[in-house]
Design an enzyme around this catalytic site. Structure first.
Site, PDB file in Angstrom:
ATOM      1  N   PHE A   1     -11.469  -7.056  13.832  1.00 10.02           N
ATOM      2  CA  PHE A   1     -10.399  -7.529  12.962  1.00 10.02           C
ATOM      3  C   PHE A   1     -10.081  -6.465  11.915  1.00 10.02           C
ATOM      4  O   PHE A   1     -10.964  -5.927  11.267  1.00 10.02           O
ATOM      5  CB  PHE A   1     -10.807  -8.843  12.282  1.00 10.02           C
ATOM      6  CG  PHE A   1      -9.776  -9.337  11.308  1.00 10.02           C
ATOM      7  CD1 PHE A   1      -8.524  -9.747  11.753  1.00 10.02           C
ATOM      8  CD2 PHE A   1     -10.038  -9.371   9.950  1.00 10.02           C
ATOM      9  CE1 PHE A   1      -7.562 -10.187  10.851  1.00 10.02           C
ATOM     10  CE2 PHE A   1      -9.085  -9.813   9.043  1.00 10.02           C
ATOM     11  CZ  PHE A   1      -7.832 -10.215   9.496  1.00 10.02           C
ATOM     12  N   GLN A   2      -8.793  -6.156  11.765  1.00 14.41           N
ATOM     13  CA  GLN A   2      -8.307  -5.129  10.834  1.00 14.41           C
ATOM     14  C   GLN A   2      -8.962  -3.772  11.072  1.00 14.41           C
ATOM     15  O   GLN A   2      -9.231  -3.027  10.139  1.00 14.41           O
ATOM     16  CB  GLN A   2      -8.457  -5.582   9.379  1.00 14.41           C
ATOM     17  CG  GLN A   2      -7.548  -6.781   9.062  1.00 14.41           C
ATOM     18  CD  GLN A   2      -7.401  -7.064   7.579  1.00 14.41           C
ATOM     19  OE1 GLN A   2      -8.308  -6.807   6.797  1.00 14.41           O
ATOM     20  NE2 GLN A   2      -6.256  -7.617   7.200  1.00 14.41           N
TER      21      GLN A   2
ATOM     22  N   GLU B   1       0.806  -1.219   0.000  1.00 15.36           N
ATOM     23  CA  GLU B   1       0.000   0.000   0.000  1.00 15.36           C
ATOM     24  C   GLU B   1       0.841   1.272   0.000  1.00 15.36           C
ATOM     25  O   GLU B   1       0.412   2.307  -0.507  1.00 15.36           O
ATOM     26  CB  GLU B   1      -0.962   0.023   1.184  1.00 15.36           C
ATOM     27  CG  GLU B   1      -2.115  -0.980   1.072  1.00 15.36           C
ATOM     28  CD  GLU B   1      -1.781  -2.345   1.664  1.00 15.36           C
ATOM     29  OE1 GLU B   1      -0.595  -2.593   1.979  1.00 15.36           O
ATOM     30  OE2 GLU B   1      -2.704  -3.171   1.808  1.00 15.36           O
TER      31      GLU B   1
ATOM     32  N   MET C   1      24.440   8.407   2.161  1.00 10.25           N
ATOM     33  CA  MET C   1      24.385   9.737   2.749  1.00 10.25           C
ATOM     34  C   MET C   1      24.702   9.691   4.244  1.00 10.25           C
ATOM     35  O   MET C   1      25.422  10.541   4.755  1.00 10.25           O
ATOM     36  CB  MET C   1      23.011  10.371   2.510  1.00 10.25           C
ATOM     37  CG  MET C   1      22.939  11.821   2.932  1.00 10.25           C
ATOM     38  SD  MET C   1      24.196  12.847   2.122  1.00 10.25           S
ATOM     39  CE  MET C   1      23.271  13.471   0.715  1.00 10.25           C
TER      40      MET C   1
ATOM     41  N   LYS D   1     -17.592  -0.383   6.003  1.00  4.62           N
ATOM     42  CA  LYS D   1     -18.101  -1.358   5.036  1.00  4.62           C
ATOM     43  C   LYS D   1     -19.618  -1.223   4.820  1.00  4.62           C
ATOM     44  O   LYS D   1     -20.102  -1.295   3.693  1.00  4.62           O
ATOM     45  CB  LYS D   1     -17.756  -2.764   5.513  1.00  4.62           C
ATOM     46  CG  LYS D   1     -17.929  -3.796   4.434  1.00  4.62           C
ATOM     47  CD  LYS D   1     -17.268  -5.112   4.787  1.00  4.62           C
ATOM     48  CE  LYS D   1     -17.517  -6.091   3.645  1.00  4.62           C
ATOM     49  NZ  LYS D   1     -16.861  -7.365   3.855  1.00  4.62           N
TER      50      LYS D   1
END
Lengths: 562, 162
Positions: A111-112, A49, A476, A161
């Site tokens: 969940f999630q 993502e 760097m 949802k």
């Protein structure tokens, strides 16, 4: 007629002209995806993502449109945070749509489930949790309006949802008017007159342009002002491309790794016109010595940028494009006298600085110098390619040695400095500009942070070209350790890296390698000519440093030159 | 530059999360909050937040600009100084034994406070006023013994209707 939330979402996205979404499906967005594939919006399935957000960022910068992402709840949402924070720092317009667990479960540690609105509050321009399907259409329209107007930025919309399944009529206001949000586009005329007076009387003026000029597409107005008033121009990293690098008035980049002449001019100028910048610490160094002899004019659409880091004489709040075109009109009506004569001493002095310390490195006939690779790349692409970068030495060498001629041709994570930005951003830029050669200048460290997006590039036949400056170090940080920590290279040596040529091949792309300086041009030519994605692995000098360098916190004239 | 108290009156959309945006701005950018009050205005869609912050002049300008930048903020006014009425309400529970009850009542009377609750060994006093008055009554009550205190923090309005 009532339709469901996912249909409302698709309709609203299409009305905003969305033609591509970068995303990754999951449980909470399964209904949205089910609806998405029925539309003509293209979906690019990334492999992580974070890649989706950077790709949308690259797409936004290369196209000038709002970039859009779609991810699921929980980990899908948290994975977007780095990308969102980067876009926020660089003022890139994005709309990030996250799925959320059903409303009834919010707050239950489902969940999630994660409070992504809470998490992203400090790194979005604004964000929404859609609680009612009736609001969805309006919120999407508002999100796009907020993302692209004023000082642009990312907006997140979290959709539970059940909101996607609920029914409502499609109801979207014709025009968005928010009583609490009204960016100032038109500058104050009295302030502008002060600016013209200063331009007329200044003996040693300079322009310092930034990302605001690129975002507002005011590069033509900037060029007109600089050329008409004979004022040399520097830019920040984010401003590269606002002014052509081949113009005689070009000073090079300013700041920590800026050119000698640009930083010296900053210290010596008596007028600095700062346009669309925010005086980042990587630009200013020690603030009390920054442009200490100058009256500073600061033009920016965001009032918080003005006087945040640097005191200014003439603040001008307004859109860069409108402000610059009004300024040009005012100047056209002003008798400027013999500008060429007035500026000749100053321009001569700058020429002297230019000759005193040009960007340089020691060439070697056995070991490839990273600067040489970028220089060759620049020769072969002639300012026509879109250059994306990762973060670190690769980014600075790209900024120094690629001559960027036009805005939208240098895409980098400027403010947040995200390693792993370049490859997904290049994928997004290539989606926006299929006609363009898109190159990611990378290090062996950063490329491994989002290397999984090679699969995305291959799947969608996006022919991005990756140039790895492979020195086996996190270069760097190693450079800082060399210069300021007595060469104690704590954990910056990447003792093991994959074979990038074989890795490219494993992904189904082309892999090439150069180990000797005389192979560089051949590999670049061969790689750039390939029709698909390519990784070019350049084994470069291990301990090369980026110069000039201003140590953090020092005045920008205190440059280490070699 | 010295840090002084500034009273900021902020009109905001009365929506969930707005208070969090504001407190997050203060904590994220290291600004100070002395007190913070929030309640609905006559328009139920709009709330008024009164924040007292300690900052020097350039910083308070930056705070105001940052607040204005938040999308849900409608208006930010600075209400520092004599053109504005400042008030705070405090509930002060003090030790009240037979021997000092009269003294407490005298102090409450001087400050035009009220006794709102009485017990065998306490009084609860309600008092309103500006910051100076609050400090004064607390100074007088402290030797008697303050058991508990709850203060609202400052709220403020323009003196002229505006």
């Amino acid at each position: 007629m009532k339709i469901n939330g996912t249909q409302i979402l698709m309709k609203a996205l299409q009305e905003e002209g969305v033609d591509v979404i970068f995303g990754y499906p999951g449980g909470a967005v399964i209904d949205i995806y089910d609806e998405l594939v029925k539309t003509d919006i293209r979906h690019i399935l990334v492999r992580h993502e974070q890649g989706a957000v950077h790709a949308a960022d690259g797409y936004a910068r290369a196209s000038g449109k709002v970039g859009v992402c779609l991810v699921t709840s929980g980990p899908g949402a948290t994975n977007t945070v780095t990308g969102i924070a980067s876009a926020y720092m660089d003022s890139i317009p994005l709309v990030v749509i996250t799925g959320q667990v059903p409303s009834a479960l919010i707050g239950n540690d489902a969940f999630q489930e994660v409070d992504i609105v809470g998490i992203t509050r400090p790194c979005t321009k604004h964000n929404y949790l859609v609680q009612n399907v009736e609001d969805l259409g309006r919120i999407i329209k508002e999100a796009f309006y907020i993302a692209r107007s004023g000082r642009p930025g990312p907006v997140l919309v979290d959709i539970p949802k059940d909101v996607g399944k609920a029914l409502a009529a499609y109801k979207v206001p014709k025009e968005i008017k928010l009583k609490s949000y009204n960016p100032t586009y038109n500058p104050n005329l009295r302030q502008l007159k002060k600016v013209t007076d200063l331009i007329k009387t200044a003996r040693r003026p300079m322009i310092f342009a930034g990302g605001g000029v690129v975002l507002s597409k005011s590069h033509m107005e900037l060029r007109e002002l600089a050329r008409k008033a004979q004022i040399p121009v520097t830019t920040s990293l984010m401003g590269l491309g606002a002014f052509p690098a081949t113009d005689p008035l070009w000073l090079g980049m300013i700041g920590m790794h800026g050119t000698y002449r640009s930083n010296m001019a900053t210290a010596a100028c008596d007028l600095m016109i700062a346009i669309g910048v925010r005086f980042d610490d990587r630009v200013t160094g020690r603030t009390d010595t920054f442009a200490a002899q100058a009256q500073i004019v600061h033009i920016d659409i965001d009032p918080t940028s003005i006087r945040k880091n640097i005191p200014v004489s003439v603040p001008v709040v307004g859109d860069c494009k409108i402000t610059l075109s009004q300024l040009n009109e005012l100047l056209a009506d002003t008798d400027m006298g013999d500008l060429k004569a007035k500026r000749s001493g100053w321009l001569h002095q700058i020429e002297g600085w230019k000759n005193a310390a040009r960007l340089s490195y020691e060439q070697d006939d056995k070991i490839i110098k990273p600067q040489f690779v970028v220089q060759k790349l620049n020769e072969l692409t002639q300012g026509k390619a879109i250059i994306c970068t990762e973060v670190g030495q690769n980014q600075m060498w790209a900024a120094q040695y690629c001559q960027i001629e036009e805005p939208g041709h240098f895409i980098t994570s400027g403010g947040l400095g995200v390693m792993g930005f370049g490859l997904p951003a290049a994928i997004g830029a290539q989606m926006a500009r299929p006609d363009k050669l898109v190159v990611d200048v990378a290090g062996d460290g950063s490329i491994q942070m989002n290397i999984q997006e090679m699969a995305t590039a291959v799947q969608y036949c996006l022919p991005v070209k990756i140039v790895i400056l492979n020195n086996g170090y996190l270069g760097m940080v190693r450079q800082w350790q060399e210069l300021f920590y007595e060469k104690r290279y704590a954990c910056t040596c990447m003792e093991h890296a994959p074979d990038f040529v074989r890795l490219a091949e494993a992904y189904g792309a082309v892999g090439l390698r150069a180990e000797k300086p005389d192979e560089v041009e051949k590999v670049l030519r061969e790689g750039l000519a390939v029709k698909g994605p390519v990784i070019m692995d350049f084994v470069v000098a291990k301990e090369e440093c980026v110069y000039p360098m201003v140590p953090a916190g020092a005045a920008i004239t205190e440059m280490l030159l070699v | 530059m010295t840090n002084e108290k500034h009273v900021l009156s902020i009109l905001v959309d009365n929506q969930p999360g707005v208070l969090s945006r504001i407190s997050g701005l203060f904590s994220g950018r290291g600004y100070n909050i002395e007190s913070l009050c929030v309640a609905e205005t006559t328009d139920p869609n709009i709330s008024r937040l009164t924040v007292v912050t300690k900052a020097n002049q350039p910083l308070v300008e930056q705070i105001k600009k940052q607040l204005n930048k938040l999308i849900n903020i409608i208006k930010v006014h600075e209400l520092t100084g004599s053109k504005y009425v400042h008030r705070e309400l405090a509930l002060i529970k003090v030790n009240a034994k037979t021997e000092n009850r009269a003294e407490i009542l005298r102090i409450v009377d001087i400050f035009r406070g009220k006794i709102v609750d009485v017990g065998p060994d306490h009084y609860t006093i309600e008092v309103t006023g500006d910051e100076g008055k609050m400090e004064a009554i607390l100074t007088l009550l402290r030797p008697i013994g303050i058991k508990e205190i709850a203060r609202t923090g400052t709220i403020a309005l323009f003196r002229d209707s505006k």
